[in-house]
Design an enzyme around this catalytic site. Structure first.
Site, mmCIF file in Angstrom:
data_model
loop_
_atom_site.group_PDB
_atom_site.id
_atom_site.type_symbol
_atom_site.label_atom_id
_atom_site.label_comp_id
_atom_site.label_asym_id
_atom_site.label_seq_id
_atom_site.Cartn_x
_atom_site.Cartn_y
_atom_site.Cartn_z
ATOM 1 N N HIS A 1 1.349 4.340 -3.094
ATOM 2 C CA HIS A 1 1.444 5.954 -2.764
ATOM 3 C C HIS A 1 2.714 6.309 -3.315
ATOM 4 O O HIS A 1 2.539 7.341 -4.190
ATOM 5 C CB HIS A 1 1.470 6.079 -1.157
ATOM 6 C CG HIS A 1 0.145 5.987 -0.579
ATOM 7 N ND1 HIS A 1 -0.952 6.679 -0.949
ATOM 8 C CD2 HIS A 1 -0.238 5.566 0.499
ATOM 9 C CE1 HIS A 1 -1.791 6.609 -0.256
ATOM 10 N NE2 HIS A 1 -1.510 6.031 0.779
ATOM 11 N N GLU B 1 -6.340 6.871 -1.128
ATOM 12 C CA GLU B 1 -6.314 5.544 -0.242
ATOM 13 C C GLU B 1 -6.746 4.455 -0.982
ATOM 14 O O GLU B 1 -6.154 3.268 -0.867
ATOM 15 C CB GLU B 1 -6.983 5.846 0.991
ATOM 16 C CG GLU B 1 -6.351 6.886 1.991
ATOM 17 C CD GLU B 1 -4.867 6.603 2.374
ATOM 18 O OE1 GLU B 1 -4.231 5.452 2.051
ATOM 19 O OE2 GLU B 1 -4.122 7.459 2.666
ATOM 20 N N HIS C 1 0.653 -1.059 -0.026
ATOM 21 C CA HIS C 1 0.104 0.013 -0.016
ATOM 22 C C HIS C 1 0.755 1.206 -0.025
ATOM 23 O O HIS C 1 0.786 2.128 -0.677
ATOM 24 C CB HIS C 1 -0.796 0.016 1.061
ATOM 25 C CG HIS C 1 -1.629 1.168 1.483
ATOM 26 N ND1 HIS C 1 -2.995 1.285 0.847
ATOM 27 C CD2 HIS C 1 -1.486 2.304 2.136
ATOM 28 C CE1 HIS C 1 -3.509 2.538 1.366
ATOM 29 N NE2 HIS C 1 -2.463 3.064 2.099
ATOM 30 N N GLU C 2 1.911 1.514 0.952
ATOM 31 C CA GLU C 2 2.908 2.450 0.931
ATOM 32 C C GLU C 2 3.559 2.706 -0.482
ATOM 33 O O GLU C 2 3.766 3.626 -1.068
ATOM 34 C CB GLU C 2 3.922 2.345 2.116
ATOM 35 C CG GLU C 2 3.047 2.307 3.508
ATOM 36 C CD GLU C 2 2.321 3.526 3.738
ATOM 37 O OE1 GLU C 2 2.769 4.548 3.121
ATOM 38 O OE2 GLU C 2 1.354 3.185 4.302
HETATM 39 ZN ZN LIG Z 1 -2.587 5.174 2.625
#
Ligand SMILES: [Zn+2]
Length: 300
Positions: A166, A224, A162-163
């Site tokens: 981003h 997100e 997830h990071e």
């Molecule tokens: Zn996030």
């Protein structure tokens, strides 16, 4: 673009959330309106390719500048943590594990050549964050058996993917670019107003400065969801079981209805149940990628 302005926020925990959502949304909309004339004027020359979506987006930063900014943010976080007495990178076993996972996921990401790094902070904070250019920060509280978020290596990979998503989506520098543009538009309008009414011009600048504080440090819900969506495929392609991403958010939803509560990673994120549902819809496709990649993750 030459000089990069260091963002005004310190620790970029994904959780920073000090203002009500509605207010910051309204201000962001006001800025979008103010920025529109400038945007129309300079958009054709200012867009760059988003490697994840294949679409043209507004980002004034080069990838090298992303990394440069990320190093500054990381350095500042380390300094702040050191001052607070938090030990850094003192668990070689955990660090090796983190660095292996990041290397594997980064290799299958859209930007494998960024200078990815992992820094481990020995503090009970339950979080992970990423600075632009690939500086990943992990907080030891993530592994706490009671209050933490991850229980096995696949779940840890889900958080890191997830990071890394981003970083690949370049959410932070896209946000900073939009903000720079809004600042420019505000300045133009304020300068025009100055001749007529100096007070209005000052008020405009003041509103911009306040809103800048609200908007910059936070990813939007859209960011997100995008990081979740992109991340689940990254982890699957790297050989980590994508069902772990759903498992994390289901567990959190059971603990914290609505996804809000003491787990600080959640504070600016969409509700946990909502995230689990969105990720679950992607599972059949992600499982195909996982099967193609072959399971390589070890349970710890
Ligand atoms: Zn996030």
């Amino acid at each position: 673009m030459g000089k990069i302005a260091e963002p005004s926020f310190g620790i970029i925990l994904e959780s920073v959330n000090t203002q009500p959502d509605r207010a910051s949304r309204r201000l962001a909309q006001q800025f979008a309106l103010m920025a529109l004339p400038v945007l129309l004027l300079c958009a054709p020359g200012c867009t760059t390719l988003d490697v994840v979506t294949g679409k043209q987006v507004m980002n004034f930063y080069t990838l090298e500048e992303d990394s440069q900014l990320g190093r500054q943010v990381l350095h500042r976080n380390i300094e702040q943590m050191r001052k607070a007495g938090v030990a850094i990178n003192q668990d070689p076993v955990r660090l090796r594990q983190l660095s292996n996972i990041v290397t594997r996921i980064a290799a299958v990401s859209h930007l494998p050549d960024l200078p990815y790094t992992v820094t481990l902070f020995h503090t009970g904070i339950v979080n992970a964050a990423a600075a632009p250019g690939g500086a990943i920060m992990v907080f030891e509280g993530l592994f706490d058996p009671q209050k933490g978020l991850v229980r096995d290596e696949d779940e840890l990979a889900a958080v890191l993917a997830h990071e890394i998503a981003h970083v690949n989506c370049r959410h932070t520098t896209e946000r900073l670019s939009a903000l720079a543009l809004a600042g420019l538009a505000t300045e133009l309008i304020a300068s025009c107003a100055e001749n007529e009414d100096a007070e209005t011009a000052q008020a405009l600048r003041r509103v911009f400065n306040i809103a800048a504080l609200l908007v910059v440090p936070r990813y939007s819900r859209q960011d997100e969801y995008e990081a979740d969506r992109v991340g689940i495929f990254y982890m699957a392609r790297a050989g980590y079981d994508p069902r772990a991403a759903v498992r994390i958010w289901k567990r959190v939803a059971e603990k914290e209805p609505g996804g809000w509560g003491p787990l600080s990673i959640l504070a600016t994120h969409p509700g946990a149940a909502e995230r689990a549902r969105a990720l679950e819809k992607l599972l059949p496709e992600a499982m195909q990628e996982y099967e193609k990649a072959g399971r390589r993750a070890a349970v710890y």
